[in-house]
Enzyme design. Sequence first.
Site, PDB file in Angstrom:
ATOM      1  CG  HIS A   1      68.900 -22.875  54.905  1.00 55.65           C
ATOM      2  ND1 HIS A   1      69.252 -22.650  56.212  1.00 55.65           N
ATOM      3  CD2 HIS A   1      69.499 -24.044  54.565  1.00 55.65           C
ATOM      4  CE1 HIS A   1      70.030 -23.636  56.648  1.00 55.65           C
ATOM      5  NE2 HIS A   1      70.191 -24.494  55.657  1.00 55.65           N
TER       6      HIS A   1
ATOM      7  CD  GLU B   1      68.855 -19.449  57.374  1.00 54.19           C
ATOM      8  OE1 GLU B   1      68.447 -20.617  57.349  1.00 54.19           O
ATOM      9  OE2 GLU B   1      70.020 -19.109  57.104  1.00 54.19           O
TER      10      GLU B   1
ATOM     11  NE  ARG C   1      72.849 -24.964  59.837  1.00 53.21           N
ATOM     12  CZ  ARG C   1      72.650 -25.856  58.865  1.00 53.21           C
ATOM     13  NH1 ARG C   1      72.885 -25.534  57.606  1.00 53.21           N
ATOM     14  NH2 ARG C   1      72.194 -27.064  59.135  1.00 53.21           N
TER      15      ARG C   1
HETATM   16  N1  LIG Z   1      72.934 -24.611  52.792  1.00 54.87           N
HETATM   17  C1  LIG Z   1      72.432 -25.798  53.065  1.00 54.87           C
HETATM   18  O1  LIG Z   1      71.277 -26.098  52.777  1.00 54.87           O
HETATM   19  C2  LIG Z   1      73.329 -26.837  53.705  1.00 54.87           C
HETATM   20  C3  LIG Z   1      73.168 -28.179  53.342  1.00 54.87           C
HETATM   21  C4  LIG Z   1      73.998 -29.123  53.914  1.00 54.87           C
HETATM   22  C5  LIG Z   1      74.966 -28.738  54.826  1.00 54.87           C
HETATM   23  N2  LIG Z   1      75.109 -27.428  55.157  1.00 54.87           N
HETATM   24  C6  LIG Z   1      76.160 -27.019  56.098  1.00 54.87           C
HETATM   25  O2  LIG Z   1      77.397 -27.476  55.595  1.00 54.87           O
HETATM   26  C7  LIG Z   1      78.185 -27.948  56.666  1.00 54.87           C
HETATM   27  C8  LIG Z   1      79.229 -28.941  56.151  1.00 54.87           C
HETATM   28  O3  LIG Z   1      78.632 -30.151  55.792  1.00 54.87           O
HETATM   29  P1  LIG Z   1      79.534 -31.440  55.414  1.00 54.87           P
HETATM   30  O4  LIG Z   1      78.601 -32.572  55.299  1.00 54.87           O
HETATM   31  O5  LIG Z   1      80.464 -31.121  54.299  1.00 54.87           O
HETATM   32  O6  LIG Z   1      80.365 -31.595  56.778  1.00 54.87           O
HETATM   33  P2  LIG Z   1      81.737 -32.387  57.001  1.00 54.87           P
HETATM   34  O7  LIG Z   1      81.895 -33.470  56.017  1.00 54.87           O
HETATM   35  O8  LIG Z   1      81.786 -32.713  58.449  1.00 54.87           O
HETATM   36  O9  LIG Z   1      82.849 -31.285  56.660  1.00 54.87           O
HETATM   37  C9  LIG Z   1      83.027 -30.140  57.419  1.00 54.87           C
HETATM   38  C10 LIG Z   1      84.488 -29.750  57.336  1.00 54.87           C
HETATM   39  O10 LIG Z   1      84.648 -28.543  58.062  1.00 54.87           O
HETATM   40  C11 LIG Z   1      85.914 -28.595  58.671  1.00 54.87           C
HETATM   41  N3  LIG Z   1      86.034 -27.670  59.799  1.00 54.87           N
HETATM   42  C12 LIG Z   1      85.609 -27.810  61.084  1.00 54.87           C
HETATM   43  N4  LIG Z   1      85.971 -26.748  61.816  1.00 54.87           N
HETATM   44  C13 LIG Z   1      86.641 -25.918  60.978  1.00 54.87           C
HETATM   45  C14 LIG Z   1      87.275 -24.654  61.137  1.00 54.87           C
HETATM   46  N5  LIG Z   1      87.326 -24.043  62.340  1.00 54.87           N
HETATM   47  N6  LIG Z   1      87.856 -24.103  60.068  1.00 54.87           N
HETATM   48  C15 LIG Z   1      87.874 -24.715  58.872  1.00 54.87           C
HETATM   49  N7  LIG Z   1      87.304 -25.920  58.649  1.00 54.87           N
HETATM   50  C16 LIG Z   1      86.683 -26.498  59.687  1.00 54.87           C
HETATM   51  C17 LIG Z   1      86.057 -30.042  59.119  1.00 54.87           C
HETATM   52  O11 LIG Z   1      87.431 -30.309  59.292  1.00 54.87           O
HETATM   53  P3  LIG Z   1      87.976 -31.664  59.978  1.00 54.87           P
HETATM   54  O12 LIG Z   1      87.662 -32.747  58.984  1.00 54.87           O
HETATM   55  O13 LIG Z   1      89.439 -31.440  60.134  1.00 54.87           O
HETATM   56  O14 LIG Z   1      87.224 -31.803  61.266  1.00 54.87           O
HETATM   57  C18 LIG Z   1      85.421 -30.783  57.951  1.00 54.87           C
HETATM   58  O15 LIG Z   1      86.390 -31.169  57.023  1.00 54.87           O
HETATM   59  C19 LIG Z   1      77.176 -28.540  57.649  1.00 54.87           C
HETATM   60  O16 LIG Z   1      77.658 -28.564  58.978  1.00 54.87           O
HETATM   61  C20 LIG Z   1      75.973 -27.633  57.483  1.00 54.87           C
HETATM   62  O17 LIG Z   1      75.962 -26.618  58.459  1.00 54.87           O
HETATM   63  C21 LIG Z   1      74.311 -26.478  54.615  1.00 54.87           C
END
Ligand SMILES: NC(=O)c1ccc[n+]([C@@H]2O[C@H](COP(=O)([O-])OP(=O)(O)OC[C@H]3O[C@@H](n4cnc5c(N)ncnc54)[C@H](OP(=O)(O)O)[C@@H]3O)[C@@H](O)[C@H]2O)c1
Length: 309
Positions: free
Chosen positions: A272, A253, A225
């Site tokens: 995005h 955005e 994000r």
């Molecule tokens: N560009 C796009 O179109 C698009 C598409 C999909 C998603 N996204 C974004 O991508 C993000 C991640 O998605 P995901 O499904 O991979 O989520 P996820 O499986 O929940 O993984 C997120 C990871 O971030 C880690 N995290 C949380 N706080 C942190 C910090 N302060 N420093 C470093 N790492 C941290 C978490 O650690 P822990 O496991 O230890 O809690 C988790 O392992 C979403 O939240 C969304 O905003 C963007």
Amino acid sequence: MTLVWVPTAEIAAALDGLPGTPPPEVEVVVPDGTALPATAGQVEFYVPPFFPAQPAIAAIRELPKLAVVQALTAGVDRLRPEIPAGVTLCNARGVHDASTAEWVVGAMLAALREFPFFAREQAAQRWSYHFTDCLAGKTVLIVGYGSIGAAVERRLAGFEVSVLRVARTARPQGGVAPVSELSRLLPAADVVVLLAPVTAETIGMVDAAFLARMKDGALLVNAARGSLAVTGALVAEARSGRLRLALDVTDPEPLPAGHPLWDLPGVFITPHEGASTPVSVARMAAYVRDQASRFLTGQPLENVIAGSY
Ligand SMILES: NC(=O)c1ccc[n+]([C@@H]2O[C@H](COP(=O)([O-])OP(=O)(O)OC[C@H]3O[C@@H](n4cnc5c(N)ncnc54)[C@H](OP(=O)(O)O)[C@@H]3O)[C@@H](O)[C@H]2O)c1
């Protein structure tokens, strides 16, 4: 009768034949700012649109029987503050892994092999031969190593890179370092990929100090994000030419015309796009069906958001 609101005809079609006696009723509703449909009082399971905006978000507070808000996205930063007490919010973790991980790898390759430059040269019909950088031999640091981060690493398997992983908490068996190690790891990376969710800790985490720890010439890829990065700090590093940026998300955005990020050298921007693919559309519909079936048959829902994530 249980009423389910969904935002598209495709998702409604995927819910055909759901279990339940009598079967649930499914309505396609995208609140449009006029009065809510007369059925609003009966809705128990609500799926807001993919990019949730007003008035679809405000509708959440107008549904007295609402039990579940099912997001179509992995990030729920827009929805989370709007969920009334007693209503369950679920995200779509996993649904967009393939699309978003593919964007990350594509953006890395495009930036390092200078595809945006060559596309501009092609448009001008110029044969501008030169050596470029490449991905082979690089160290890639994934900040926010979760579902999409792991999908990125699987896709990088053939690219001869080393991968470093950081999450909120350490997972020593998976080689995932805690965020407290981030500052130490940043100078080792040629490519830094942001995939952490929006939380109080991550907003603005990519500030001038974070960027200063990155190697000269390194590439920052933001697929998470825009609010994770301080835009002014990104502009300063790109303007000096010290860092390169590949951004699928920005703050603000949409990025307005005339914003300095548009024109800086070494900055590649997409609007995005990460999860906006046919694979994600199909997986969203299948996932909503799965979650609605769980709800209707009293099974535990997946990806329930408790706390920040
Ligand atoms: N560009 C796009 O179109 C698009 C598409 C999909 C998603 N996204 C974004 O991508 C993000 C991640 O998605 P995901 O499904 O991979 O989520 P996820 O499986 O929940 O993984 C997120 C990871 O971030 C880690 N995290 C949380 N706080 C942190 C910090 N302060 N420093 C470093 N790492 C941290 C978490 O650690 P822990 O496991 O230890 O809690 C988790 O392992 C979403 O939240 C969304 O905003 C963007």
